[in-house]
Design an enzyme around this catalytic site. Structure first.
Site, short mmCIF file in Angstrom:
data_model
loop_
_atom_site.label_atom_id
_atom_site.label_comp_id
_atom_site.label_asym_id
_atom_site.label_seq_id
_atom_site.Cartn_x
_atom_site.Cartn_y
_atom_site.Cartn_z
N ASP A 141 5.48 -6.68 -0.12
CA ASP A 141 5.45 -6.31 1.29
C ASP A 141 6.70 -5.52 1.66
O ASP A 141 7.20 -5.64 2.79
CB ASP A 141 5.33 -7.58 2.14
CG ASP A 141 5.02 -7.29 3.60
OD1 ASP A 141 5.39 -8.10 4.47
OD2 ASP A 141 4.42 -6.22 3.88
N LYS A 144 5.96 0.89 0.44
CA LYS A 144 4.71 1.14 -0.32
C LYS A 144 4.98 1.92 -1.60
O LYS A 144 4.33 1.72 -2.60
CB LYS A 144 3.72 1.87 0.57
CG LYS A 144 4.25 3.19 1.12
CD LYS A 144 3.35 3.80 2.16
CE LYS A 144 4.01 5.06 2.72
NZ LYS A 144 3.11 5.94 3.38
N ASP A 169 0.45 -6.49 0.54
CA ASP A 169 0.14 -6.19 1.95
C ASP A 169 0.02 -4.67 2.12
O ASP A 169 0.50 -3.88 1.30
CB ASP A 169 1.26 -6.73 2.86
CG ASP A 169 0.87 -6.67 4.34
OD1 ASP A 169 1.77 -6.59 5.17
OD2 ASP A 169 -0.34 -6.66 4.65
N ASN A 170 -0.66 -4.24 3.19
CA ASN A 170 -0.69 -2.85 3.62
C ASN A 170 -1.33 -1.88 2.64
O ASN A 170 -0.93 -0.70 2.58
CB ASN A 170 0.74 -2.36 3.92
CG ASN A 170 1.47 -3.28 4.85
OD1 ASN A 170 2.48 -3.88 4.49
ND2 ASN A 170 0.97 -3.42 6.07
N GLU A 199 -1.39 -5.86 11.40
CA GLU A 199 -0.89 -6.91 12.27
C GLU A 199 -0.92 -6.51 13.75
O GLU A 199 -0.54 -5.41 14.12
CB GLU A 199 0.55 -7.32 11.88
CG GLU A 199 1.51 -6.18 11.64
CD GLU A 199 1.56 -5.76 10.20
OE1 GLU A 199 0.55 -5.92 9.48
OE2 GLU A 199 2.58 -5.22 9.78
C1 LIG Z 1 7.90 0.89 9.49
O1 LIG Z 1 6.50 1.15 9.50
C2 LIG Z 1 5.79 0.30 10.37
C3 LIG Z 1 4.33 0.62 10.29
C4 LIG Z 1 3.83 1.58 11.18
C5 LIG Z 1 2.45 1.89 11.19
C6 LIG Z 1 1.60 1.23 10.32
C7 LIG Z 1 2.10 0.27 9.43
C8 LIG Z 1 3.46 -0.02 9.40
C9 LIG Z 1 3.93 -1.07 8.43
C10 LIG Z 1 3.26 -2.30 8.40
C11 LIG Z 1 3.66 -3.28 7.52
O2 LIG Z 1 3.03 -4.51 7.44
C12 LIG Z 1 4.73 -3.06 6.63
N1 LIG Z 1 5.10 -4.04 5.74
C13 LIG Z 1 6.18 -3.81 4.92
N2 LIG Z 1 6.87 -2.68 4.91
C14 LIG Z 1 6.53 -1.65 5.75
O3 LIG Z 1 7.20 -0.59 5.72
C15 LIG Z 1 5.41 -1.83 6.66
C16 LIG Z 1 5.00 -0.83 7.56
MG LIG Z 2 3.50 -5.56 5.58
#
Ligand SMILES: COCc1ccccc1-c1cc(O)c2[nH]cnc(=O)c2c1
Ligand SMILES: [Mg+2]
Length: 214
Positions: A141, A144, A169-170, A199
């Site tokens: 997590d 990416k 995740d993601n 989330e």
């Molecule tokens: C900084 O970007 C935030 C964001 C923005 C838009 C969509 C997704 C995310 C996102 C969501 C997550 O669960 C994440 N988990 C771990 N490292 C991440 O960079 C990460 C980014």
């Molecule tokens: Mg994440």
């Protein structure tokens, strides 16, 4: 000079959660991030999927790549049996400082070892410095672009064993196409996708569970 998002999340926990009560810390962070300000916690939609995989594996030694504020650290650690441990890696010192306090507020500091630094530097130290034989469970997590190189590094360092479960995740949002292509096409993994949502949103995202076959 204003506060940072991790500082605001810690304050919400200190003002609303019960000391030593992991469930109240999880609920407080989810309420704050749903109602006040979005934050990149695995959250309350993907969280139960994480819980079910951790409960099924019941790992003795688990690894988390990417601590942030410690939300998923707490979700995982609260399910570990006594004597088990979760090592979580965080490269951002400002996040690490906050995460330590949130993990302590949940009463889980005895099952968690938070290490600060880049995963590519810390993973090769796991055997010698942290006396890890192999991991039973890994939660990816962090960033990416590091999912695939860090998975290959875990393999090369002999830190995965037959049956080790990786949960990422993601894999849809932001998306980890190179990692997905690897675990879904490699004969060394059995992979499956758990569809969910990013989330605190209605946007599709999901978790990829991949079992290392040795
Ligand atoms: C900084 O970007 C935030 C964001 C923005 C838009 C969509 C997704 C995310 C996102 C969501 C997550 O669960 C994440 N988990 C771990 N490292 C991440 O960079 C990460 C980014
Ligand atoms: Mg994440």
């Amino acid at each position: 000079t204003g506060s940072t998002q991790p500082q605001r999340i810690l304050k919400a926990v200190q003002n609303n959660a019960t000391w030593g009560d992991a469930e109240s810390v999880i609920a407080t962070i989810d309420n704050y991030c749903r109602r006040k300000e979005w934050a990149m916690n695995v959250g309350d939609d993907k969280g139960p999927i994480l819980d079910s995989v951790v409960s099924e594996v019941s790992p003795k030694v688990a690894l988390e790549l990417g601590t942030y504020c410690g939300y998923s650290t707490i979700r995982i650690a609260r399910l570990l049996s006594p004597g088990s441990c979760l090592i979580t890696l965080e490269f951002n010192p400002d996040c690490a400082i906050i995460a330590r306090q949130i993990i302590a507020w949940a009463g889980l500091q005895d099952r968690v070892q938070l290490l600060e630094g880049p995963s590519k530097d810390l993973i090769p130290q796991m055997k010698e410095s942290f006396r890890v034989k192999s991991f039973d469970f890994v939660f990816l997590d962090h960033w990416k672009e590091y999912y695939l190189p860090d998975t290959k590094l875990l393999e090369e360092c002999g830190l995965l064993r037959k049956g080790t479960v990786l949960l990422a995740d993601n894999v849809i949002c932001p998306g980890t196409p190179k990692y997905l292509e690897y675990v879904r096409n490699s004969p060394r993994y059995e992979s499956c996708y758990f569809k969910s949502h990013l989330e605190y949103t209605k946007v599709e995202d999901g978790l990829e569970k991949s079992v290392f076959l040795g």
